[in-house]
Each structure stands twice: as structure tokens, then as C-alpha cells.
Design a protein around this motif. Structure first.
Motif, mmCIF file in Angstrom:
data_model
loop_
_atom_site.group_PDB
_atom_site.id
_atom_site.type_symbol
_atom_site.label_atom_id
_atom_site.label_comp_id
_atom_site.label_asym_id
_atom_site.label_seq_id
_atom_site.Cartn_x
_atom_site.Cartn_y
_atom_site.Cartn_z
ATOM 1 N N ALA A 1 -44.363 -19.596 34.149
ATOM 2 C CA ALA A 1 -44.621 -18.696 35.273
ATOM 3 C C ALA A 1 -43.864 -19.172 36.503
ATOM 4 O O ALA A 1 -43.169 -18.397 37.171
ATOM 5 N N TRP A 2 -44.009 -20.457 36.795
ATOM 6 C CA TRP A 2 -43.389 -21.016 37.994
ATOM 7 C C TRP A 2 -41.866 -20.876 37.939
ATOM 8 O O TRP A 2 -41.225 -20.475 38.921
ATOM 9 N N LEU A 3 -41.279 -21.230 36.815
ATOM 10 C CA LEU A 3 -39.820 -21.196 36.670
ATOM 11 C C LEU A 3 -39.300 -19.772 36.725
ATOM 12 O O LEU A 3 -38.287 -19.492 37.360
ATOM 13 N N PHE B 1 -39.237 -15.529 27.856
ATOM 14 C CA PHE B 1 -38.382 -16.386 28.680
ATOM 15 C C PHE B 1 -38.526 -17.844 28.225
ATOM 16 O O PHE B 1 -39.651 -18.331 28.080
ATOM 17 N N ILE B 2 -37.438 -18.497 27.985
ATOM 18 C CA ILE B 2 -37.330 -19.889 27.522
ATOM 19 C C ILE B 2 -38.127 -20.226 26.254
ATOM 20 O O ILE B 2 -38.284 -21.407 25.916
ATOM 21 N N TRP C 1 -47.119 -25.613 29.602
ATOM 22 C CA TRP C 1 -46.029 -24.707 29.234
ATOM 23 C C TRP C 1 -46.187 -23.357 29.913
ATOM 24 O O TRP C 1 -45.250 -22.826 30.497
ATOM 25 N N ARG C 2 -47.384 -22.780 29.861
ATOM 26 C CA ARG C 2 -47.527 -21.443 30.423
ATOM 27 C C ARG C 2 -47.417 -21.454 31.944
ATOM 28 O O ARG C 2 -46.810 -20.560 32.539
ATOM 29 N N ALA D 1 -45.614 -13.075 37.302
ATOM 30 C CA ALA D 1 -44.406 -13.692 36.745
ATOM 31 C C ALA D 1 -44.623 -14.073 35.285
ATOM 32 O O ALA D 1 -43.762 -13.859 34.430
ATOM 33 N N TYR D 2 -45.794 -14.610 34.993
ATOM 34 C CA TYR D 2 -46.083 -15.029 33.622
ATOM 35 C C TYR D 2 -46.043 -13.847 32.663
ATOM 36 O O TYR D 2 -45.455 -13.919 31.578
ATOM 37 N N VAL D 3 -46.659 -12.763 33.086
ATOM 38 C CA VAL D 3 -46.699 -11.573 32.235
ATOM 39 C C VAL D 3 -45.283 -11.011 32.045
ATOM 40 O O VAL D 3 -44.874 -10.668 30.941
#
Lengths: 96, 197
Positions: free
Chosen positions: B187-189, A55-56, B182-183, A48-50
Motif C-alpha cells: 500500500a505504502w509503495l 503490484f509487485i 507485505w500488505r 492504494a492497497y485495493v
């Protein structure tokens, strides 16, 4: 997911993100030490992070300033749990 | 009310300081009194943002919020505690305004009785954006139950427009901690929203 579980997941997630992409899979495998669910959760979050990219990264106002500026403006508003009274055309007032 | 600009500012400065103190000491009603003041400043910020964008300038939201605080507080040198709280309040107010707008936008679509007439087509929030914002707000709410600090970091940065450094200062945590918060929050959001939308 509860608070304790999140803390476990985050610990692994942070460790993985501290490492170059090529090392992440083996790091996660070791860090999760057989906890398959932990491994899945963490891997999903790394993905998800990658994928998230920027995003935001830009504040909402960059997107929505025009809404704040020219949107359904109202006279004599209060903001809060907060009544906003809006005009519906000439002479009409309605409570939102 | 046709007071001198300085006199008006001074009045508001006292009010604002008092309100911030009261709010900090747990008086939620103080927040209600603060909101209209902050809301006006936010609209001013938005106006200038739109104007500068038209002129082709990129803008640091936090610079505008900082100016807004200086206007409201009416002083050049700022008590950091007040400033930090102002940023916190502004972020919350911005979030509230946008989410409120998004909800009303969606409500209209589903045939609710409330009608919102925009002044111009361009000023209307798109349905997609409304859905995104609502999903983000809900995800942020969920995140705050797991990890309140991360949720505050996102609120300050995304709704309040603060940089990583400014967020660190407001929350009184290290820059490293803010980066990590923040990171992980991103990821979570992102995952939460992807699962939802």
C-alpha cells in the motif's frame, strides 16, 4: 511522516484491512477518534492497497530476466560500487 | 581455470561460508568479494528463467535461488544461517543490478556520455520499466527509513523472489507478520509511486 506517525497509521491500516471492505470506513473513523489527518492518511493507503492489485506480486526477474541474460554484457566485470567495463563495439572499451 | 567441477565448488564453498561469516560480522568488503560470485549465479538463474519461460513453464524464482546457493555452497544440507544470508545478499545484488541498469538506461536517454550497446533489441529494458524500477527503488529507500523490516520483506520478495514462507524463515519472523508487513508495504509503495510518477 515520521516513524511514530507511521506506526500509528499502520495500526489503523492493519485493523482496517483485517475487516471486510464494507466495515472499513466506520472502523477507521472510530480508530482515528477525531484525528482528521490520520483518517486521511489511512484512507488513502487503504485505497492504494485495493488499487495496487498485483503490484509487485511477481518478482522483478519475471519481468527483467531478459535484461540480466542478454543485456549489455561485459567481460571481466566487477560488481560493486563497482566498476562495470563495457565493450562499445569491436575493440572499444569504456568505463561506466 | 579448468578445475574439476567438484573441486571448484568446494573452493567456492569455503570462500562463500567465510565471506558470509565476515559479512555478518560487519565486514562490508566481504560483500564486495561475494558480489561477483553471486552475480554469476544470478545470470545463470536468469538464463534458466528465460529458457523455461520459452518452454512454457512457470518458474519459482526462489527455487532457482535455492539451487544457486547449493551450487555455491557445494553441499546438500545447508546451514540455515548461511542460507538466509545468501538469500539476503542475492536479493540485494539483484536489486543493485536492475536499478543500475535502469539508471544507465535513463542516463542514455537524457544524452549522457555513457553508451550502452545491447546485444539485441529484446534485451533492452524499456524506458518505462526503467522509470518504474527507479521510482520503486527510491520509494523502497524511503520506506526503509520508516520501517526497515518492511523494506527488507519487499526486497527479499520482489528482488529475491522469495515466497511469504521463505521470507518468514529468512527474517526469523512469523508468517503472519510477513503477510501484514507485505500488505502494508504494498500500500505504502504503491501510493508513494503513484504520487511520484
Amino acid at each position: 511522516m515520521n516513524v511514530e506517525r507511521w506506526q500509528q497509521i499502520e495500526a489503523v491500516l492493519q485493523g482496517a484491512l483485517d475487516r471486510p471492505p464494507a466495515e472499513r470506513e466506520s472502523f477507521v473513523k472510530d480508530a482515528c477518534a477525531g484525528d482528521e489527518e490520520l483518517k486521511e492518511e489511512t484512507t488513502a493507503l487503504i485505497t492504494a492497497y485495493v488499487e495496487a492489485g498485483d503490484f509487485i506480486e511477481q518478482p522483478a526477474i519475471a519481468h527483467d530476466a531478459h535484461v540480466l541474460v542478454g543485456g549489455a554484457t561485459s567481460v571481466g566485470r566487477e560488481i560493486g560500487p563497482y566498476r562495470i567495463i563495457e565493450r562499445l563495439g569491436a575493440g572499444g572499451m569504456s568505463e561506466v | 581455470m579448468m578445475l574439476e567441477f567438484d573441486a571448484m565448488n568446494a573452493l567456492m564453498a569455503d570462500d562463500l561460508t567465510e565471506m558470509l561469516l565476515e559479512w555478518r560480522e560487519g565486514d562490508k568488503a566481504a560483500l564486495n568479494r561475494l558480489m561477483p560470485l553471486v552475480y554469476d549465479e544470478i545470470r545463470r538463474i536468469a538464463h534458466r528463467y528465460v529458457q523455461r519461460e520459452r518452454d512454457g513453464h512457470t518458474l519459482q524464482t526462489s527455487a532457482l535461488v535455492n539451487e544457486a546457493y547449493l551450487r555455491l555452497a557445494g553441499q546438500q544440507s545447508v546451514d540455515w544461517q548461511n542460507r538466509a544470508h545468501f538469500f539476503g545478499v542475492t536479493a540485494q545484488v539483484m536489486r543493485h543490478i536492475l536499478i543500475d541498469h535502469a539508471r544507465r538506461r535513463r542516463y542514455v536517454k537524457h544524452g549522457g556520455e555513457v553508451r550502452v550497446i545491447p546485444i539485441s533489441e529484446a534485451a533492452e529494458m524499456s524506458m518505462q520499466r526503467a522509470s518504474e524500477l527507479i521510482a520503486l527503488d527510491e520509494a523502497l529507500e524511503e520506506l526503509s527509513k520508516l520501517d526497515q523490516r518492511k523494506s527488507r520483506v519487499v526486497e527479499l520478495r520482489y528482488f529475491g523472489g522469495l515466497s511469504l514462507e521463505e521470507t518468514a524463515e529468512v527474517l526469523q519472523i512469523s508468517l503472519m507478520t510477513v503477510r501484514r508487513d507485505w500488505r502494508a508495504a504494498k500500500a505504502w509503495l504503491y501510493k508513494a509511486m503513484k504520487d511520484e510518477l
